[in-house]
Scaffold this motif. Sequence first.
Motif, short mmCIF file in Angstrom:
data_model
loop_
_atom_site.label_atom_id
_atom_site.label_comp_id
_atom_site.label_asym_id
_atom_site.label_seq_id
_atom_site.Cartn_x
_atom_site.Cartn_y
_atom_site.Cartn_z
N PRO A 33 0.80 -1.23 0.00
CA PRO A 33 0.00 0.00 0.00
C PRO A 33 0.83 1.27 0.00
O PRO A 33 0.49 2.24 -0.68
N LEU A 34 1.92 1.27 0.73
CA LEU A 34 2.79 2.45 0.74
C LEU A 34 3.37 2.71 -0.64
O LEU A 34 3.36 3.85 -1.13
N ILE A 35 3.83 1.67 -1.27
CA ILE A 35 4.40 1.83 -2.62
C ILE A 35 3.33 2.24 -3.61
O ILE A 35 3.54 3.10 -4.46
N VAL A 44 -9.23 0.39 0.16
CA VAL A 44 -9.90 -0.91 0.21
C VAL A 44 -8.87 -2.04 0.08
O VAL A 44 -8.91 -3.03 0.83
N LEU A 45 -7.94 -1.90 -0.85
CA LEU A 45 -6.89 -2.92 -1.02
C LEU A 45 -6.02 -3.04 0.23
O LEU A 45 -5.59 -4.14 0.59
N THR A 46 -5.74 -1.93 0.89
CA THR A 46 -4.94 -1.94 2.10
C THR A 46 -5.62 -2.77 3.19
O THR A 46 -4.96 -3.54 3.89
N SER A 47 -6.92 -2.65 3.32
CA SER A 47 -7.65 -3.45 4.31
C SER A 47 -7.51 -4.93 4.01
O SER A 47 -7.27 -5.74 4.92
N GLY A 48 -7.65 -5.30 2.76
CA GLY A 48 -7.49 -6.70 2.39
C GLY A 48 -6.08 -7.21 2.58
O GLY A 48 -5.87 -8.33 3.08
N ILE A 49 -5.11 -6.41 2.22
CA ILE A 49 -3.71 -6.80 2.37
C ILE A 49 -3.35 -6.96 3.83
O ILE A 49 -2.68 -7.92 4.23
N MET A 50 -3.81 -6.04 4.67
CA MET A 50 -3.50 -6.15 6.11
C MET A 50 -4.20 -7.35 6.74
O MET A 50 -3.66 -7.97 7.67
N ALA A 51 -5.37 -7.74 6.24
CA ALA A 51 -6.04 -8.95 6.73
C ALA A 51 -5.22 -10.18 6.36
O ALA A 51 -5.08 -11.11 7.17
#
Length: 64
Positions: free
Chosen positions: A11-13, A44-51
């Motif tokens: 997400p940062l990148i 939204v992608l960050t939430s999925g990635i962190m899960a």
Amino acid sequence: MKLYHLLALLPLIGLTVGMPFANRVTPYIFGMPFILFYIVLWMVLTSGIMAIVFKLDPVNKEEA
């Protein structure tokens, strides 16, 4: 450093490196300018990635 730690950097990148490429108003997606849609998409992608990172982290599998 484990692979799931690198996954957490996506997400940062995506937001820092991809922002100059997404910096445009048109096209409108779901009524939002493209740059706003890009930011919301990464949220939204960050939430999925962190899960996924949470599930892959062995520290979270230990019994209390």
